[in-house]
Scaffold this active site. Structure first.
Site, PDB file in Angstrom:
ATOM      1  CE  LYS A  90      -4.555  -1.590   1.552  1.00  0.00           C
ATOM      2  NZ  LYS A  90      -4.341  -3.115   1.796  1.00  0.00           N
ATOM      3  CD  GLU A 112     -10.250   4.624   1.152  1.00  0.00           C
ATOM      4  OE1 GLU A 112     -10.015   5.548   0.856  1.00  0.00           O
ATOM      5  OE2 GLU A 112      -9.755   3.678   0.527  1.00  0.00           O
ATOM      6  CB  SER A 378      -0.424  -8.180  -1.140  1.00  0.00           C
ATOM      7  OG  SER A 378      -1.135  -8.946  -0.346  1.00  0.00           O
TER       8      SER A 378
HETATM    9  C1  LIG Z   1      -5.241  -4.075   1.560  1.00  0.00           C
HETATM   10  C2  LIG Z   1      -4.623  -5.093   1.315  1.00  0.00           C
HETATM   11  C3  LIG Z   1      -4.725  -5.921   0.233  1.00  0.00           C
HETATM   12  C4  LIG Z   1      -6.082  -5.909  -0.692  1.00  0.00           C
HETATM   13  O1  LIG Z   1      -6.092  -4.638  -1.575  1.00  0.00           O
HETATM   14  P1  LIG Z   1      -5.692  -4.581  -3.120  1.00  0.00           P
HETATM   15  O2  LIG Z   1      -5.996  -3.278  -3.362  1.00  0.00           O
HETATM   16  O3  LIG Z   1      -6.670  -5.510  -3.550  1.00  0.00           O
HETATM   17  O4  LIG Z   1      -4.458  -5.023  -3.337  1.00  0.00           O
HETATM   18  C5  LIG Z   1      -4.146  -7.395  -0.159  1.00  0.00           C
HETATM   19  N1  LIG Z   1      -3.186  -7.466   0.558  1.00  0.00           N
HETATM   20  C6  LIG Z   1      -2.645  -6.851   1.880  1.00  0.00           C
HETATM   21  C7  LIG Z   1      -1.473  -7.285   2.602  1.00  0.00           C
HETATM   22  C8  LIG Z   1      -3.305  -5.689   2.010  1.00  0.00           C
HETATM   23  O5  LIG Z   1      -3.013  -4.854   3.056  1.00  0.00           O
END
Ligand SMILES: *Cc1c(COP(=O)(O)O)cnc(C)c1O
Length: 398
Positions: A90, A112, A378
């Site tokens: 993020k 948000e 992610s």
């Molecule tokens: C917020 C988040 C997501 C989901 O958000 P996307 O916009 O779909 O990438 C996925 N993995 C993690 C670790 C997150 O913090």
């Protein structure tokens, strides 16, 4: 221009656009006109890339996961977004948008947040730039994500608990949009995923595209070939997925599998699998797939993963799935949690439960031994330890 990218009116096929209240029309138009020249300017690129390198810690490693490769019969590489500052992808987006806000002369940032990850990433870059930061968060989430609320406050942000609706992410988005309506001049709305009115889905995808830019280079170094056979990512609003696939969209040699949150199952009411279960509608300023009742009321999303808990989906992903460019799999809570434990025990990496949905997708695909597979982790799982511990039984057979 690629058919997979946004058209001149801000649409991906029939999805996207900017469905905003009259009072925001001017702000959104201003942003639509400003973002490309700023993002493409040398000055922006220099500062954005310097911060990604020295502040975020990029490039994030591309790690050859040997034991998991053997298990799944392929050559599996993990793109380690979990190693970024603040623990997920993020921050790539919030660094870029805060520079954009500054270039546009905005002084007050609103955002948000659901689980609090985007709120923390936003509060972090506001501290970095010395900007005023107000975060909207559903009261239910404020109560269950205490640590992230304290992190945001420690970073200097004001956290506004939202008490309308189900008091979760969707209501926080609506509250942020209402605040924006009241302060259209000095305020920049820093959106956390590839959602919201045009141009946000495009802005966020471009800022996250650093992920596939690096994959290309790192794969070339490691395998002598700059493209994989498969890309895999989890999908909530769609930002880490968009970044993972951006530079490969037109490359038909690359197969794309995305994992959305099935919750307790797509044949139940307790799911967040919007691409499987949604129908066309408008949510938070964009036409896209939405989980809604027959009379158009938004249905609450359910998943064990707070970061995937959204009843909409970025318009780009509604379009890519409809065209068949992406294969979207629904991964249920128990499958994701078990996959999270598996990665932990086999590679020593505790993934965010969001990312564990992508790991679980490995079981659902038939690979050939020579296939090169890149899967984006992610985020890291530190925030999810209590949830993992509540499902310890899933680690039994490892
Ligand atoms: C917020 C988040 C997501 C989901 O958000 P996307 O916009 O779909 O990438 C996925 N993995 C993690 C670790 C997150 O913090």
């Amino acid at each position: 221009m690629s058919k997979y990218q946004i058209d001149e009116n801000g649409f991906f096929g029939q999805y996207g656009g900017a469905y905003v209240p009259e009072i925001l029309y001017k702000c959104v138009t201003e942003l639509q006109q400003a973002y490309r020249p700023i993002l493409e300017s040398e000055e922006f690129q220099r500062e954005y890339r310097a911060l990604l390198k020295d502040y975020v810690g990029r490039p994030s490693p591309l790690y050859h996961a040997r034991r998991m490769s053997e298990k799944y019969g392929c050559r599996l590489y993990l793109k380690r977004e979990d190693l970024n500052h603040t623990g997920a992808h993020k921050i790539n987006n919030t660094i870029g948008q805060i520079l954009l806000a500054r270039a546009m002369g905005k002084t007050r940032i609103i955002a948000e947040t659901g689980a609090g990850q985007h709120g923390v990433a936003t509060a972090t870059v506001c501290a970095l730039m010395g900007m005023k930061c107000e975060i909207f968060m559903g009261k239910t989430d404020v109560d269950r994500q205490h640590a992230n609320v304290e992190r945001m406050k420690m970073l200097g942000a004001t956290v506004h608990p939202v008490t309308t609706g189900n008091m979760t992410l969707s209501d926080a988005c609506s509250a942020a949009i209402r605040d924006w309506c009241c302060h259209p001049k000095d305020t920049f709305y820093l959106v956390g995923s590839t959602m919201g009115p045009h141009p946000y889905p495009d802005i966020v995808a471009r800022l996250q595209s650093i992920i596939s830019e690096e994959i290309r280079q790192q794969l070339e170094e490691k395998t002598g070939r700059n493209y994989p056979d498969y890309l895999i990512a989890c999908i909530g609003g769609g930002s880490n997925a968009a970044g993972t696939i951006w530079h490969y969209l037109d490359d038909t040699r690359v197969k794309i599998y995305l994992a959305e949150a099935g919750g307790e199952g797509i044949d139940t009411d307790r799911t967040a699998a919007t691409i499987h279960c949604g129908t066309e509608g408008i949510i938070h300023g964009a036409r896209t797939l939405v989980m809604q009742t027959d009379d158009g009321q938004i249905r609450e999303a359910f998943t064990v993963s707070a970061g995937l808990d959204y009843p909409g989906i970025g318009p780009m992903h509604a379009w890519l799935a409809q065209l068949g460019r992406t294969n979207v799999l629904a991964v249920n809570d128990d499958e994701a949690l078990a996959a999270g434990y598996e990665l932990t025990r086999m590679e020593g990496i505790i993934p965010a439960i969001e990312s564990a949905h992508a790991i679980a997708a490995l079981k659902k695909i038939n690979f050939r031994p020579e296939d090169i597979v890149v899967l984006t982790v992610s985020g890291r799982g530190d925030k999810d330890i209590p949830t993992y511990l509540n499902h310890k039984n899933l680690a039994k057979n490892l």
